[in-house]
Write an enzyme that holds these catalytic residues in place. Structure first.
Site, PDB file in Angstrom:
ATOM      1  N   ASP A   1       3.826   0.559  13.210  1.00  0.00           N
ATOM      2  CA  ASP A   1       3.060  -0.687  13.243  1.00  0.00           C
ATOM      3  C   ASP A   1       3.709  -1.848  13.979  1.00  0.00           C
ATOM      4  O   ASP A   1       3.023  -2.587  14.662  1.00  0.00           O
ATOM      5  CB  ASP A   1       2.690  -1.160  11.836  1.00  0.00           C
ATOM      6  CG  ASP A   1       1.718  -0.227  11.153  1.00  0.00           C
ATOM      7  OD1 ASP A   1       1.072   0.572  11.848  1.00  0.00           O
ATOM      8  OD2 ASP A   1       1.617  -0.287   9.927  1.00  0.00           O
TER       9      ASP A   1
ATOM     10  N   ASP B   1       0.799  -1.221   0.000  1.00  0.00           N
ATOM     11  CA  ASP B   1       0.000   0.000   0.000  1.00  0.00           C
ATOM     12  C   ASP B   1       0.832   1.272   0.000  1.00  0.00           C
ATOM     13  O   ASP B   1       0.398   2.301  -0.490  1.00  0.00           O
ATOM     14  CB  ASP B   1      -1.005   0.012   1.156  1.00  0.00           C
ATOM     15  CG  ASP B   1      -0.396  -0.328   2.497  1.00  0.00           C
ATOM     16  OD1 ASP B   1       0.833  -0.466   2.604  1.00  0.00           O
ATOM     17  OD2 ASP B   1      -1.172  -0.458   3.464  1.00  0.00           O
TER      18      ASP B   1
END
Length: 884
Positions: free
Chosen positions: A480, A70
């Site tokens: 993350d 992404d």
């Protein structure tokens, strides 16, 4: 789980393997001539670390596959090495949004051709429109067709698709589904030019959150997939039947039967949910569709699977469970091209207790599951997990049933069976690509093995980097997955930073004269936002937060590790002596300031906020604004103090609408001098001085002579050398940079989705030697051996070796024997080797000196089967150690 990894970079910008054939954009203008050095660029291995929403196999050439990410570019599978090769490293700073890939398409007529639809955001965060990249050499080089609208590789709905498709009969024809109400687009000249399909009747209407004023969650997700029925065409002639998926819960699927001349809503279709995928089995005449009530990739509360008979127009609900029993949406969807009638799907949004994968061998009439309950909460798996190549995928967790670690996955929107090999399947998750090469065991009652198949694909977003003068060469702060301690850049670390596990680490620092003391700050939904280490980041313990803290912010460690200054989100700047058990508010400095420490004076700290530089000489208790003027007025600034030079500060940052560049202070920030040749600079770092030089080497991500790149100076900024090239740009590199204090020429570069990149000059570097081998240690010793994590087929252990004698050790070598055939796979903080069952672990230089009464720790991962009995005895040279 990926949320908004790029947001910091986006806001800053709005204000103003790697080995192999290089890639370049053919349309890029030639760069002005600058001093240059030839560098070799590699990744510090993490393997994965982000969401992989798409995997695409070529239908006519075996072993040709692509993966899209992404925000981190696209990759091609290399079968000989079982690795992924990055394809979009040539994307430069100004086009950073083109590292987000919303779709990828491989040409089955001419397998050398591949296409990527690129663009990261459809709202104002991304200043440029999207594009379709086209390559005739499998992604080794690219040409670009700019589009009149934006694409959203990191937008909601990015796991749906594929939005980009090549006609399997007439490969000069391509379709692209656009977001934001821009409709369906077509190219008839192999992606060179594009025009809107004016008669396509529905541009979509679904938005995740229509009330979102940022434009992120409120964007219309648009046209989400295109699928050709290859049986309705002949070679060289356009395929007649084309299916298109639309983000519209009432009108999700359209079809053309005249090669796109006209389009009709497919009659009788289900309503109330979004069709994430549409996969056609032309041999059986079935179009399979995976539905969810949300666009993904995290959400989804209900879902269904449907089968459409292309010949009769019959719709059949083939959901493996009743809709009322779903708590997830379906998205991952694939068919076995070698075995028509075999179809698989994923429950993509089932975070707890795990994702689910469903398989049918009778076109969806009956299904089996990858796992099921025996008696709740106990479950039985059809698979075994082997994460020994990426052991951090366990997250260091010890969950209660029915949850397991490692998970089978989450955010599983990409699922593909190899069209040439029914035994091979790959699927993407929020952290990696998993795969199996014995999928056929599923149907035979045996277990198939799931392993990471992700080597070479590096997808972390990097927020901060540190390279201490001793200990591990690299510490990283990542989005993350927190961050890692790399003792070997060529190996995957065993575990991310834990205790606590920050969802994102925002800042880290070490004490310059005591590098074993390390601090990091980060974000956590519930829990502390700061952690400390006293062993160079190998182990951590949580600190306490002052009142009001909502995010990690920035943190600085005093030069000797005696105190810390922290500027968290949600609270003002604070200081503490010791390890942050009692924080006091700092005076004279505004909330949200960036903080750093002087690398010599333990009581001197620095801060910056909104064009003002601040200095504290009392350990962070009070700050005073510097009289320095001319600094950037905004907060897109990063600065560092030079190791070994009291009051020597370098500051980079700014924006194109104001002051922008690189500044230097030699009086502790009282005044700054702007370097005249640096037009723009965003990060600055230091490394080992060049041979014969007295000042440390400077590294910056900057623009000099009209050229954006990574630059090095060995003469205090008087001259600069560009050390990257146009094939190695990695989009946005503005978060952090640091040289290596032990290796001249080595530099670590942050990227926003391509992991930690490091470069070495082709001229070779000089490394500081560690301590030589000393006499064999004598005297008493004690060993504490602890298995810290165990999974099917593998485990992680920590070993503490204590010197309980009266004399210091100068080097050590510990020996033991595994009783059950365990096999080492990786070690850290020690050089470990195994011969048969016998293991030897030796110091690695920096941890060879162990004073009497002190201890040293190291760890390892190993494989096991059957039982995992702990070793009964350890020997240090000829000395038998006490075992705890």
């Amino acid at each position: 789980m990926r949320r908004t990894r790029i947001l910091t970079a986006v806001l800053a910008l709005a204000a103003g393997l790697l080995s192999g054939a290089p890639t370049a954009l053919a349309a890029d203008p030639p760069a002005p001539k600058l001093a240059a050095d030839t560098y070799t660029w590699k990744n510090a291995r993490i393997d994965g670390g982000g969401f992989v929403p798409g995997i695409v196999f070529n239908r006519s050439e075996k072993n040709l596959a692509y993966a899209r990410t992404d925000i981190g570019g696209a990759y091609r599978w290399q079968e000989s090495s079982k690795t992924w090769t990055p394809l979009l490293d040539s994307v430069g700073w100004d086009d950073w949004g083109h590292t987000g890939v919303v779709s990828i398409a491989t040409d089955s007529v001419d397998p050398n051709r591949v296409y990527a639809a690129v663009g990261t955001y459809t709202n104002s965060w991304d200043p440029k429109n999207g594009a379709v990249m086209r390559s005739s050499d499998r992604g080794a080089s690219w040409r670009k067709a700019n589009l009149p609208f934006k694409l959203g590789g990191n937008m909601p709905g990015r796991g749906m698709g594929e939005r980009l498709a090549v006609d399997p009969n007439r490969n000069s024809v391509l379709y692209l589904g656009a977001p934001s109400g821009k409709g369906l687009w077509r190219s008839t000249d192999s992606g060179t030019t594009w025009s809107q399909v004016a008669n396509f009747p529905n541009a979509g209407n679904y938005a995740q959150d229509p009330s979102d004023t940022s434009g992120y969650a409120s964007d219309n997700q648009g046209i989400v997939w295109v699928t050709f029925d290859e049986s309705t065409g002949t070679a060289g002639n356009a395929t007649k039947t084309v299916y298109v998926g639309v983000a519209d819960k009432d009108n999700a699927v359209y079809r053309s039967t005249d090669a796109g001349a006209t389009w009709q809503r497919l009659a009788g279709q289900p309503t109330g949910q979004l069709a994430h995928k549409g996969v056609l089995d032309a041999k059986n005449g079935y179009l399979y569709l995976a539905y969810s009530d949300k666009g993904g990739p995290y959400d989804g509360g209900k879902g269904r699977l449907w089968r459409y008979a292309t010949g009769t127009g019959t719709w059949t609900n083939i959901s493996p469970v009743a809709e009322a029993d779903t708590f997830y949406g379906f998205s991952g969807l694939t068919v076995d091209r070698q075995k028509p009638g075999t179809v698989m799907a994923t429950a993509y949004s089932a975070w707890w207790p795990d994702t689910q994968i469903f398989r049918s061998t009778d076109s969806g009439a009956t299904w089996t599951k990858a796992w099921d309950y025996t008696s709740y909460p106990n479950r039985e798996n059809r698979y075994t997990m082997d994460v020994s190549s990426s052991p951090w995928l366990t997250w260091g967790a010890n969950p209660q049933p029915p949850e397991q670690t490692p998970k089978l996955g989450w955010m599983t929107e990409a699922l593909e069976i190899d069209p040439f090999d029914s035994n091979r399947m790959m699927y993407g998750t929020g952290a990696t690509i998993y795969g199996t090469e014995n999928l056929g065991n599923w149907d035979g009652g045996g277990k198939f093995t799931v392993k990471p198949m992700v080597r070479g694909l590096e997808e972390t977003a990097v927020n901060d980097l540190a390279s201490p003068p001793s200990g591990a060469p690299l510490l990283s702060a990542l989005g993350d997955i927190g961050g890692f301690r790399h003792t070997d850049l060529t190996k995957v670390p065993s575990m991310m930073f834990t205790q606590p596990n920050f969802t994102t680490t925002t800042s880290l620092d070490f004490a310059e004269s005591n590098p074993d003391t390390v601090v990091r700050t980060g974000n956590l939904d519930s829990g502390p936002h700061i952690a400390f280490s006293t062993d160079n980041g190998a182990n951590w313990f949580a600190g306490t937060d002052p009142s009001g803290v909502s995010g990690g912010g920035t943190v600085a460690a005093a030069a000797d590790g005696s105190r810390f200054v922290w500027s968290p989100e949600g609270a003002g700047v604070h200081h503490a002596t010791g390890f942050g058990t009692s924080w006091q508010a700092s005076g004279g400095i505004p909330a949200g300031a960036i903080v750093e420490a002087d690398r010599v004076d333990p009581k001197t700290f620095y801060g910056f906020k909104s064009g003002k530089f601040y200095v504290s000489t009392d350990g962070g208790a009070t700050f005073k604004a510097s009289p320095a003027t001319g600094l950037p007025s905004g907060d897109s600034v990063r600065f560092k103090a030079l190791p070994g030079g009291k009051g020597d500060v370098w500051l980079a940052g700014g924006a194109t609408d104001g002051a922008y560049g690189l500044w230097h202070s030699t009086d502790g920030g009282a005044s700054f001098t702007k370097l005249p040749d640096v037009e723009q600079a965003d990060t600055v770092g230091f490394g080992k001085a060049a041979p014969g030089a007295s000042y440390q080497t400077l590294y910056i991500s900057a623009k000099i002579g009209g050229v954006r790149g990574i630059f090095r100076s060995t003469d205090k900024g008087a001259s600069w050398t560009r050390i990257n090239d146009d094939a190695h740009q990695w989009g946005w590199t503005g978060a952090a940079i640091t040289g290596d204090p032990r290796v001249y020429g080595r530099v670590y570069v942050s990227t926003n989705g391509r992991g930690v990149v490091y470069g070495d000059s082709s001229g070779g570097g000089t490394t500081d030697p560690g301590p030589g081998p000393g006499p064999a240690p004598t005297g008493a010793c004690k060993v504490t051996y602890k298995v810290t994590s165990q999974w099917t087929g593998g485990f992680q252990a920590d070993v503490q070796l204590a010197n309980t004698g009266t004399s210091a050790w100068n080097g050590w070598s510990l020996n033991w024997t595994f009783p059950d055939g365990q096999k080492l796979t990786q070690a850290w903080n020690a050089e470990a080797a195994q011969s048969g069952a016998a293991v030897t672990a030796k110091n690695i230089g920096w941890n060879g000196n162990v004073a009497a009464g002190s201890s040293v720790s190291f760890g390892f991962t190993a494989n096991w089967s059957g039982t995992n009995t702990k070793p009964a005895a350890f020997r240090l040279g000829e000395q038998t150690c006490t075992v705890v």
